[in-house]
Design an enzyme around this catalytic site. Structure first.
Site, mmCIF file in Angstrom:
data_model
loop_
_atom_site.group_PDB
_atom_site.id
_atom_site.type_symbol
_atom_site.label_atom_id
_atom_site.label_comp_id
_atom_site.label_asym_id
_atom_site.label_seq_id
_atom_site.Cartn_x
_atom_site.Cartn_y
_atom_site.Cartn_z
ATOM 1 N N GLY A 409 19.963 -0.601 -21.394
ATOM 2 C CA GLY A 409 18.610 -0.881 -20.921
ATOM 3 C C GLY A 409 17.695 0.311 -21.137
ATOM 4 O O GLY A 409 17.825 1.064 -22.117
ATOM 5 N N SER A 410 16.796 0.525 -20.198
ATOM 6 C CA SER A 410 15.728 1.515 -20.399
ATOM 7 C C SER A 410 16.188 2.965 -20.377
ATOM 8 O O SER A 410 15.413 3.856 -20.750
ATOM 9 C CB SER A 410 14.634 1.310 -19.351
ATOM 10 O OG SER A 410 13.986 0.071 -19.568
#
Length: 670
Positions: A409-410
């Site tokens: 993810g981020s």
């Protein structure tokens, strides 16, 4: 001419007759016997035995005796040598001969070598006289007498301990209480006693009955039922208050941190038949124990030591070969037990994982996975029902997570930023205008678009993109640099190659599909979705580049005398570029609008990045969300933590993880 040929024929005839007059010779017969012996052709050897020898042992017995002895002592490199003399003795009227031979072999108790003599006798056969071996057991080993058997005794080594960086035990040998049952003392209601004990020990009555029904058990014997954690003093008191149950102190493998470090330490167990076959020739026996998981398995060769063996005759008790036991080596790792416990307590009750490293030296300070199990249960005795419950429990407590790969993810966005800076396609000061919550490249994307968390900001530069974790900004950044530059940037951090970590860990990867042919996949990869996969340990290692002037440290696990860092990837970024990203990661935590800001912990200075990875099988599908937070302290950096918790969709996403990481920093940095 004819006369000359006649003379030559006469000479040759005399030579042949002279040779034939000697008849079969013992040297030639024994040489053939030795050849069969070297080939371990025992049936063929039996044919060469004298009639008296054959009366004392059948062919089947002869063959099985050699095979059983040689196999049981793990014979290798067998070599029997006999040098036939150039000039043989004249044995025309002799009935017996004695010939020397030498034997060498390697066994599990070490090398065996001896010189011996073989006795041969001349016997009449249907084809005339011939020589045969007067075999006796001493030809196997000189120490072996008629009626003796070959036995093997073991001298077990002391298994080495696993210690943390401060010398505290992670896996040690300790004296622990063992609950034992005496069948004849179980009282007037044995079933009630067994039922009460089983409940206290997390066993079943069937488990206890199985132990009590062993063939060797007699009514007055003490039968081991289960070992107990030394800290469970009240439990021991309760069980031993029951009729027929008592305590004895025994030596055992013990894991002081229990479930806090279960997946890290692993556990030992009895060797299986399949494992014994796989490890044949390495000194293991059917009674051996070996590492089944975790560090116990990783460092098995060093920890186990070398079993000692004595090969001897029974009942004469003469030693044939002997090798003393060598105790195992203690292994000291870089793990900090205190931090390991702190991180596990933060994860307890959730399904997740955390990896902690020293960002400047690469020392691995903690490896945690939750839910967990108590490794002592595997050593002390676990019921079948308890094991079955573990296999069925949500979160797979029997499997470590810190060495598996997940969608980052981020938390991958700083790596995308680094790739763009390195490729020259990303200008950190450039302000992009991004409006709305969604964006797509064009109609060719159909119904698919990239979604960001907030549209509170339309003017977005690199700092704002990291602080607000803007998916659209990083999707566009990936598209602008192109698939090749993006893959090169990821490869600069080691994605796509073997992750050479002491604890076997899955390799991280960018994509299985062709990024150049799929704009949507490339865009998704820019913010850590798509097909990007990384292990928590690798993510932690990647972030070391931002505090080491652009060079990435390789984490290590076994303690070194000199904790000097090992650079895995040098010069991923310039010092200025790495400092730029680090400062932006500080803002992720310090800026009130940053995704890692809350909760504020006074005096705690961190740089970090949150991430929420959505797991879905197809575009547009709603899937499970995993929350991430990766952080490093910036005031004299000495701790970097990467934590992931599964299924945080309805618990605040990555904001559920941030407080746990910050609490771990607070506890450790004190």
């Amino acid at each position: 001419m004819k006369k000359w040929k006649a003379v030559l024929f006469l000479v040759l005839t005399l030579v042949i007759l002279s040779a034939c007059s000697k008849g079969p010779q013992p040297e030639e017969r024994f040489q053939k016997y030795v050849s069969l012996w070297n080939d371990q052709n025992f049936s063929g050897m039996y044919d060469y035995l004298s009639s008296d020898a054959k009366k004392s042992i059948t062919e089947q017995e002869f063959k099985e005796r050699y095979q059983q002895i040689y196999e049981s002592i793990e014979t290798e490199n067998l070599s029997i040598s006999y040098e036939k003399p150039e000039e043989q003795e004249e044995r025309k009227d002799e009935k017996e001969a004695s010939l020397p031979f030498s034997l060498k072999m390697d066994t599990l108790a070490g090398p065996v070598a001896f010189d011996h003599r073989a006795s041969l006798v001349k016997e009449e056969t249907d084809d005339g006289d011939n020589w045969f071996i007067s075999w006796n057991p001493s030809m196997i080993f000189p120490q072996l007498k008629e009626g003796d058997a070959v036995r093997i005794s073991e001298d077990k080594p002391v298994r080495g301990s696993i210690l943390d960086k401060n010398g505290k035990g992670l896996a040690i040998n300790a004296v622990v209480p063992e609950i034992q049952a005496v069948p004849e003392k179980l009282g007037s209601d044995p079933e009630a006693s067994k039922e009460a004990a089983a409940k206290l020990l997390n066993l079943t009555v069937e488990d206890i009955d199985k132990k009590l029904s062993a063939s060797w058990v007699k009514p007055d014997m003490s039968v081991p039922v289960a070992k107990v954690d030394p800290s469970e003093t009240e439990l021991v008191k309760k069980v031993t208050s029951l009729p027929g149950f008592q305590k004895a102190d025994v030596s055992s493998r013990y894991y002081p941190l229990g479930e806090n470090a279960a997946h890290l330490t692993g556990y030992i167990g009895n060797i299986s038949g399949e494992e014994l076959q796989e490890l044949k020739g390495k000194g293991y026996t059917s009674t051996s124990q070996l590492g089944k998981a975790g560090l116990e398995e990783v460092y098995e060769d060093d920890l186990r030591g070398q079993t000692g063996f004595r090969i001897y005759t029974d009942p004469s008790n003469e030693t044939i070969a002997e090798r003393p036991a060598e105790d195992g080596k203690d292994i000291t790792v870089t793990i900090d037990s205190a931090l390991q416990t702190v991180l596990y307590n933060q994860l307890k009750g959730d399904s997740g994982t955390a990896a902690a490293v020293h960002p400047l030296t690469g020392e691995t300070l903690a490896l945690v996975s939750s839910p967990a199990y108590n490794p002592n249960s595997f050593v002390f005795g676990m019921s079948g029902a308890a094991y079955q419950a573990l296999t069925e429990q949500t979160g797979n407590p029997l499997s470590a997570k810190f060495n598996k790969t997940f969608s980052p993810g981020s938390v991958f966005k700083p790596l995308t930023a680094a790739a763009g800076l390195k490729a020259g396609t990303l200008n950190p000061a450039e302000v992009k205008t991004i409006t709305g919550l969604t964006w797509k490249k064009g109609p060719e994307w159909g119904n698919y678009s990239v979604t960001r968390v907030t549209d509170a900001y339309s003017a977005v530069d690199l700092k704002r993109a990291l602080v607000s974790s803007d998916n659209i900004y990083f999707a566009q950044a990936a598209l602008e640099m192109g698939a090749d530059a993006f893959k090169d940037g990821a490869a600069a951090f080691g994605l796509g190659e073997r992750f050479e970590f002491d604890f076997p860990t899955a390799d991280s990867s960018v994509a299985e599909s062709d990024l150049a042919a799929k704009d949507v996949l490339l865009a998704d990869s820019g913010y850590g979705q798509g097909e990007v996969l990384m292990s928590p340990v690798h993510i932690a290692a990647s972030y070391t580049a931002f505090v080491n002037n652009g060079s990435m440290i390789m984490p290590y696990l076994e303690k070194k005398d000199d904790a000097a860092p090992e650079i895995w990837k040098e010069g991923i970024l310039t010092p200025e570029q790495s400092s730029l990203i680090l400062n932006h990661l500080i803002s992720v935590v310090d800026d009130p609008s940053g995704t890692g800001h809350e909760p504020v912990v006074p005096g705690l200075k961190l740089a970090g990045k949150t991430g929420t990875a959505e797991l879905k099988m197809a575009k547009g599908e709603i899937g499970q969300e995993n929350g991430w937070f990766v952080a490093v302290n910036t005031d004299q950096p000495k701790l970097l933590i990467a934590m992931m918790i599964e299924d945080v969709k309805d618990r605040g996403g990555s904001h559920y993880v941030v407080p746990k990481v910050k609490q771990a920093f607070s506890a450790y940095l004190k």
